[in-house]
Design a protein around this motif. Sequence first.
Motif, PDB file in Angstrom:
ATOM      1  N   PRO A  76       0.809  -1.221   0.000  1.00 31.32           N
ATOM      2  CA  PRO A  76       0.000   0.000   0.000  1.00 31.32           C
ATOM      3  C   PRO A  76       0.839   1.266   0.000  1.00 31.32           C
ATOM      4  CG  PRO A  76      -0.898  -1.595   1.539  1.00 31.32           C
ATOM      5  CD  PRO A  76       0.433  -2.122   1.109  1.00 31.32           C
ATOM      6  N   ALA A  77       1.953   1.257   0.757  1.00 29.27           N
ATOM      7  CA  ALA A  77       2.807   2.442   0.773  1.00 29.27           C
ATOM      8  C   ALA A  77       3.365   2.699  -0.613  1.00 29.27           C
ATOM      9  CB  ALA A  77       3.939   2.250   1.786  1.00 29.27           C
ATOM     10  N   SER A  78       3.750   1.631  -1.345  1.00 29.37           N
ATOM     11  CA  SER A  78       4.272   1.784  -2.690  1.00 29.37           C
ATOM     12  C   SER A  78       3.193   2.301  -3.633  1.00 29.37           C
ATOM     13  CB  SER A  78       4.808   0.434  -3.181  1.00 29.37           C
ATOM     14  OG  SER A  78       5.231   0.520  -4.521  1.00 29.37           O
ATOM     15  N   GLN A  79       1.991   1.760  -3.512  1.00 23.54           N
ATOM     16  CA  GLN A  79       0.892   2.215  -4.351  1.00 23.54           C
ATOM     17  C   GLN A  79       0.544   3.669  -4.050  1.00 23.54           C
ATOM     18  OE1 GLN A  79      -2.064  -0.711  -3.399  1.00 23.54           O
ATOM     19  NE2 GLN A  79      -1.336  -2.175  -4.937  1.00 23.54           N
ATOM     20  N   GLN A  80       0.570   4.021  -2.769  1.00 22.22           N
ATOM     21  CA  GLN A  80       0.286   5.402  -2.389  1.00 22.22           C
ATOM     22  C   GLN A  80       1.337   6.346  -2.967  1.00 22.22           C
ATOM     23  OE1 GLN A  80       0.569   6.261   1.796  1.00 22.22           O
ATOM     24  NE2 GLN A  80      -0.858   7.972   1.663  1.00 22.22           N
ATOM     25  N   GLY A  81       2.603   5.933  -2.917  1.00 25.53           N
ATOM     26  CA  GLY A  81       3.669   6.754  -3.474  1.00 25.53           C
ATOM     27  C   GLY A  81       3.524   6.919  -4.979  1.00 25.53           C
ATOM     28  N   MET A  82       3.124   5.838  -5.654  1.00 27.28           N
ATOM     29  CA  MET A  82       2.933   5.922  -7.100  1.00 27.28           C
ATOM     30  C   MET A  82       1.769   6.850  -7.444  1.00 27.28           C
ATOM     31  SD  MET A  82       2.384   2.830  -9.841  1.00 27.28           S
ATOM     32  CE  MET A  82       3.995   2.178  -9.409  1.00 27.28           C
ATOM     33  N   ARG A  83       0.694   6.748  -6.685  1.00 27.51           N
ATOM     34  CA  ARG A  83      -0.441   7.631  -6.962  1.00 27.51           C
ATOM     35  C   ARG A  83      -0.075   9.087  -6.705  1.00 27.51           C
ATOM     36  NH1 ARG A  83      -5.490   6.860  -8.301  1.00 27.51           N
ATOM     37  NH2 ARG A  83      -7.075   8.459  -7.857  1.00 27.51           N
ATOM     38  N   ARG A  84       0.692   9.319  -5.666  1.00 30.65           N
ATOM     39  CA  ARG A  84       1.117  10.691  -5.376  1.00 30.65           C
ATOM     40  C   ARG A  84       1.974  11.249  -6.507  1.00 30.65           C
ATOM     41  NH1 ARG A  84       2.862  12.286   0.716  1.00 30.65           N
ATOM     42  NH2 ARG A  84       3.439  14.462   0.394  1.00 30.65           N
ATOM     43  N   ALA A  85       2.862  10.391  -7.052  1.00 34.48           N
ATOM     44  CA  ALA A  85       3.693  10.818  -8.179  1.00 34.48           C
ATOM     45  C   ALA A  85       2.844  11.079  -9.412  1.00 34.48           C
ATOM     46  CB  ALA A  85       4.749   9.753  -8.471  1.00 34.48           C
ATOM     47  N   ASN A  86       1.828  10.251  -9.625  1.00 36.15           N
ATOM     48  CA  ASN A  86       0.962  10.435 -10.791  1.00 36.15           C
ATOM     49  C   ASN A  86       0.089  11.673 -10.666  1.00 36.15           C
ATOM     50  OD1 ASN A  86       1.950   8.239 -12.206  1.00 36.15           O
ATOM     51  ND2 ASN A  86       0.414   6.820 -11.392  1.00 36.15           N
ATOM     52  N   LEU A  87      -0.327  12.010  -9.440  1.00 38.47           N
ATOM     53  CA  LEU A  87      -1.066  13.250  -9.234  1.00 38.47           C
ATOM     54  C   LEU A  87      -0.210  14.456  -9.645  1.00 38.47           C
ATOM     55  CD1 LEU A  87      -2.764  12.586  -5.768  1.00 38.47           C
ATOM     56  CD2 LEU A  87      -3.981  13.103  -7.897  1.00 38.47           C
ATOM     57  N   ALA A  88       1.056  14.425  -9.257  1.00 33.72           N
ATOM     58  CA  ALA A  88       1.966  15.509  -9.633  1.00 33.72           C
ATOM     59  C   ALA A  88       2.181  15.542 -11.141  1.00 33.72           C
ATOM     60  CB  ALA A  88       3.299  15.357  -8.906  1.00 33.72           C
ATOM     61  N   LEU A  89       2.299  14.375 -11.749  1.00 37.71           N
ATOM     62  CA  LEU A  89       2.502  14.288 -13.194  1.00 37.71           C
ATOM     63  C   LEU A  89       1.318  14.901 -13.942  1.00 37.71           C
ATOM     64  CD1 LEU A  89       4.271  13.109 -15.514  1.00 37.71           C
ATOM     65  CD2 LEU A  89       2.932  11.001 -15.301  1.00 37.71           C
ATOM     66  N   VAL A  90       0.121  14.554 -13.519  1.00 33.43           N
ATOM     67  CA  VAL A  90      -1.080  15.064 -14.187  1.00 33.43           C
ATOM     68  C   VAL A  90      -1.253  16.559 -13.938  1.00 33.43           C
ATOM     69  CG1 VAL A  90      -3.605  14.950 -14.190  1.00 33.43           C
ATOM     70  CG2 VAL A  90      -2.256  12.840 -14.232  1.00 33.43           C
ATOM     71  N   LEU A  91      -1.084  16.999 -12.693  1.00 35.98           N
ATOM     72  CA  LEU A  91      -1.252  18.420 -12.408  1.00 35.98           C
ATOM     73  C   LEU A  91      -0.207  19.247 -13.152  1.00 35.98           C
ATOM     74  CD1 LEU A  91      -3.043  20.358 -10.827  1.00 35.98           C
ATOM     75  CD2 LEU A  91      -1.389  20.265  -8.957  1.00 35.98           C
ATOM     76  N   GLY A  92       0.980  18.686 -13.326  1.00 27.41           N
ATOM     77  CA  GLY A  92       2.014  19.386 -14.079  1.00 27.41           C
ATOM     78  C   GLY A  92       1.606  19.649 -15.515  1.00 27.41           C
ATOM     79  N   GLU A  93       0.833  18.747 -16.101  1.00 26.53           N
ATOM     80  CA  GLU A  93       0.322  18.970 -17.457  1.00 26.53           C
ATOM     81  C   GLU A  93      -0.621  20.165 -17.492  1.00 26.53           C
ATOM     82  OE1 GLU A  93       1.042  17.473 -20.430  1.00 26.53           O
ATOM     83  OE2 GLU A  93       2.712  16.615 -19.275  1.00 26.53           O
ATOM     84  N   PHE A  94      -1.472  20.280 -16.499  1.00 25.29           N
ATOM     85  CA  PHE A  94      -2.398  21.414 -16.469  1.00 25.29           C
ATOM     86  C   PHE A  94      -1.669  22.725 -16.187  1.00 25.29           C
ATOM     87  CE2 PHE A  94      -5.405  17.912 -15.240  1.00 25.29           C
ATOM     88  CZ  PHE A  94      -6.125  17.937 -16.421  1.00 25.29           C
ATOM     89  N   ALA A  95      -0.514  22.644 -15.536  1.00 26.06           N
ATOM     90  CA  ALA A  95       0.260  23.859 -15.283  1.00 26.06           C
ATOM     91  C   ALA A  95       0.736  24.496 -16.581  1.00 26.06           C
ATOM     92  CB  ALA A  95       1.447  23.540 -14.378  1.00 26.06           C
ATOM     93  N   ALA A  96       0.834  23.696 -17.656  1.00 26.20           N
ATOM     94  CA  ALA A  96       1.264  24.215 -18.953  1.00 26.20           C
ATOM     95  C   ALA A  96       0.107  24.813 -19.747  1.00 26.20           C
ATOM     96  CB  ALA A  96       1.926  23.103 -19.758  1.00 26.20           C
ATOM     97  N   GLY A  97      -1.122  24.668 -19.250  1.00 29.40           N
ATOM     98  CA  GLY A  97      -2.279  25.230 -19.933  1.00 29.40           C
ATOM     99  C   GLY A  97      -3.450  24.267 -19.921  1.00 29.40           C
ATOM    100  N   PRO A  98      -4.631  24.717 -20.380  1.00 30.46           N
ATOM    101  CA  PRO A  98      -5.818  23.848 -20.400  1.00 30.46           C
ATOM    102  C   PRO A  98      -5.570  22.590 -21.226  1.00 30.46           C
ATOM    103  CG  PRO A  98      -6.445  26.134 -20.763  1.00 30.46           C
ATOM    104  CD  PRO A  98      -4.955  26.089 -20.832  1.00 30.46           C
ATOM    105  N   ARG A  99      -6.079  21.473 -20.733  1.00 27.77           N
ATOM    106  CA  ARG A  99      -5.911  20.186 -21.400  1.00 27.77           C
ATOM    107  C   ARG A  99      -7.187  19.375 -21.223  1.00 27.77           C
ATOM    108  NH1 ARG A  99      -1.851  22.549 -22.471  1.00 27.77           N
ATOM    109  NH2 ARG A  99       0.315  21.858 -22.330  1.00 27.77           N
TER     110      ARG A  99
END
Length: 407
Positions: free
Chosen positions: A11-34
């Motif tokens: 679970p800790a590994s899955q939680q870490g992966m989800r946290r990284a993916n949240l950052a990855l996705v939000l970073g895309e929106f930081a570049a503009g609407p998507r």
Amino acid sequence: MRDTATRRARPASQQGMRRANLALVLGEFAAGPRSRAEVAAATGLTRAAVSSLVDELSAAGLVAESGPTVPSGRVGRPGTALALDPQGPAGLGGEIGVEHLAACVVDLRGEVRAWLRRDVPNRGRTPAAVLADLAALLREVADGCGLEPAGLAVAVPGLVGAADGTVERAANLGWSDVPLAAELRRALRGAGATGLAGLALDVDNEANLGGLAELWLGDGPDDFLHLSAEAGIGAALVVDGRLLRGARGYAGEIGHLPVHPDGPPCPCGARGCLEQYAGEAAVLRAAGLTDAGGDWVALLARRAADGDPAVRAALTGAGTALGVAAAGSVNLLDPAALVLGGGYAELAEWLLPAMRAELAARVTVRAWRDDWLSVSRLGRRGPLLGAATGVVRAVVADPGRFAAAEG
């Protein structure tokens, strides 16, 4: 026992992966609407995974719908574009200057939503008095913007212990060993801003934050030396998009680089430091304006524009000293560019000719080109913008922490 340990670790590994993916996705929106489909294509995540992550980011107030989008080539059904939520968590910045206090709020998109600046002569005042005034200003700007701050960062003209927010020395304020982060929290509670007192709080040198603002908001390369002035002189060295802080966090004290070893004594204990030729007090003294108070940069710019020969001569002398120090820095560090910021940006017209002459004569590691020296468009707004923007960037870099707190 081995199976139990494995189950606990997963679970800790899955939680870490989800946290990284949240950052990855939000970073895309930081570049503009998507659209969700565009984010999936850019990140390599499945559309189902992106939809789930977007739902979590939306619930935390980090992204919001911004209108319809049409696929490339205008084939297919329109999708829904999402973007960083302008009503989401914001960055709160504060600034302590020798002659002023300021505060601002920046939203997730980087837009300034509120800005307050007050002229206050802080030189020689007690930290408690200054921080009480800053706390009131921070509360006023936060209450007036209608956004919830995600954190607070404060720019200060001094050496800061990065670990605990202690100002170890701020010579132009007359401070030493001030636990600024702890005392500001106390001042915020005293000002009735208990919510602000509980925010994550960062304290940094104003030149560092000015350099970071130039990196994040400027138009130049990711490798440069940023020179700036308030009452003193500071520098920020950015290498490959990262601020070089030095082994103890004190990099950038260019104001105490000696330009004439046998020159006048400096409050730091050395002689002939750059600040004794290009700092506020030195330039005003050379211009015959030692009794001037208030906004020294605006005063010098106004007098120079009016053709005052003493002021123009003083600025030429300051530009010469800056050029000597900058040339030594270029020879040592070989940055891609030099950026003149802070108060110097408003005085650039009269500083640049002498600076460029010294750089052309003294830079030996390469043939100097005048276009390597530019003027920041942020000017004196840089440190405060850097403080507030840094808070927002921390949210975008790790939205999982904020999303979990919201949940």
